[in-house]
Scaffold this active site. Structure first.
Site, PDB file in Angstrom:
ATOM      1  N   THR A 196      -1.028   7.284  -0.859  1.00 31.39           N
ATOM      2  CA  THR A 196      -2.156   7.435  -1.365  1.00 31.39           C
ATOM      3  C   THR A 196      -3.051   6.039  -1.090  1.00 31.39           C
ATOM      4  O   THR A 196      -4.230   5.923  -1.322  1.00 31.39           O
ATOM      5  CB  THR A 196      -2.172   6.974  -2.930  1.00 31.39           C
ATOM      6  N   ARG A 241       0.926  -1.189   0.305  1.00 35.81           N
ATOM      7  CA  ARG A 241      -0.012   0.059   0.111  1.00 35.81           C
ATOM      8  C   ARG A 241       0.826   1.250  -0.102  1.00 35.81           C
ATOM      9  O   ARG A 241       1.697   1.483   0.802  1.00 35.81           O
ATOM     10  CB  ARG A 241      -0.677   0.088   1.399  1.00 35.81           C
ATOM     11  N   ASP A 262      -1.877  -4.143  12.804  1.00 32.47           N
ATOM     12  CA  ASP A 262      -1.327  -4.334  11.471  1.00 32.47           C
ATOM     13  C   ASP A 262      -0.920  -5.942  11.644  1.00 32.47           C
ATOM     14  O   ASP A 262      -0.387  -6.561  12.560  1.00 32.47           O
ATOM     15  CB  ASP A 262      -0.058  -3.742  11.640  1.00 32.47           C
TER      16      ASP A 262
HETATM   17  N1  URA Z   1      -3.949  -3.949   7.273  1.00 32.69           N
HETATM   18  C1  URA Z   1      -3.746  -4.240   8.506  1.00 32.69           C
HETATM   19  O1  URA Z   1      -2.983  -4.955   8.837  1.00 32.69           O
HETATM   20  N2  URA Z   1      -4.497  -3.821   9.404  1.00 32.69           N
HETATM   21  C2  URA Z   1      -5.796  -2.662   9.345  1.00 32.69           C
HETATM   22  O2  URA Z   1      -6.134  -2.478  10.154  1.00 32.69           O
HETATM   23  C3  URA Z   1      -5.651  -2.271   7.971  1.00 32.69           C
HETATM   24  C4  URA Z   1      -4.886  -2.754   6.954  1.00 32.69           C
END
Ligand code: URA
Length: 211
Positions: free
Chosen positions: A110, A106, A202
């Site tokens: 953006t 990601r 995460d």
């Molecule tokens: N990716 C993750 O690991 N956690 C989130 O809350 C959003 C994306």
């Protein structure tokens, strides 16, 4: 085309393990083990209508015709890197399945998904693909992964996550109304950084102990 289904796997065992796994002080080891267990339980739901074919077998008492699934027709597509957390449990349940990988990151500014790796088995046209990524957050990487996967022409596609945000589901379905989503929960919302709230943080960092 009709909107794709969202299947919330609300089995008490899944919900119990999900509660434990969300807890912020849970160790890496315990997080990984719980995710493994949940993925085995979710495999049961996502493969519920998998095609079977009859084979002739012999029990100690008689011959009979009995159904088996063709695991080789299934391909689990792990979205790197957190998809690995769902993969082993799925393979425990469908050991004959093939495995593909999609690498996406990601862009932190953006939040758009950028591809860096893509490897699928041959003959995708004969296979049912089950995409694995624990967090359906903005949905951008899910949309990109499935878009790329569709280029290989699999017979069917399902998407499995652990948590989904309503915004991510809406984005995903706007692009892929033909792909059902299986999730253990739909949470409240996304925060300004694209994290699912209340979520679990995460997933990749918690799975691999990288933070
Ligand atoms: N990716 C993750 O690991 N956690 C989130 O809350 C959003 C994306």
């Amino acid at each position: 085309m009709t909107a794709a289904a969202v299947h919330v796997v609300d089995h008490p065992l899944v919900q119990h393990k999900l509660t434990l796994l969300r807890q912020k002080d849970r160790s890496t080891n315990s997080f990984r083990r719980l995710l493994h267990e949940i993925s085995m339980l979710m495999a049961y739901e996502v493969t519920r209508d998998m095609p079977t074919h009859p084979i002739e077998i012999e029990t100690p008492l008689a011959r009979m015709t009995s159904p088996v699934i063709d695991g080789k027709k299934t391909v689990f597509v792990s979205v790197m890197r957190a998809g690995a957390g769902l993969l082993d449990g799925m393979l425990d349940v469908v050991p004959g399945a093939r495995v593909g990988h999609v690498g996406l990151y990601r862009d932190p500014k953006t939040l758009v998904a950028v591809e860096y790796y893509f490897k699928m088995p041959h003959d995708m046209q004969e296979r049912d693909a089950i995409v694995l990524d624990p967090m359906l957050a903005t949905g951008n990487s899910a949309v990109a992964a499935v878009e790329r996967l569709k280029e290989t022409g699999p017979r069917s596609i399902r998407y499995v996550c652990l948590l989904a945000a309503p915004e991510g589901l809406a984005n995903f379905h706007a692009h892929h109304p033909d792909v059902p989503v299986f999730t253990a929960a739909v949470d409240e919302r996304l925060d300004a950084h694209g994290y699912i709230v209340p979520g679990l943080g995460d997933a990749g960092d918690r799975l691999f102990g990288t933070k």
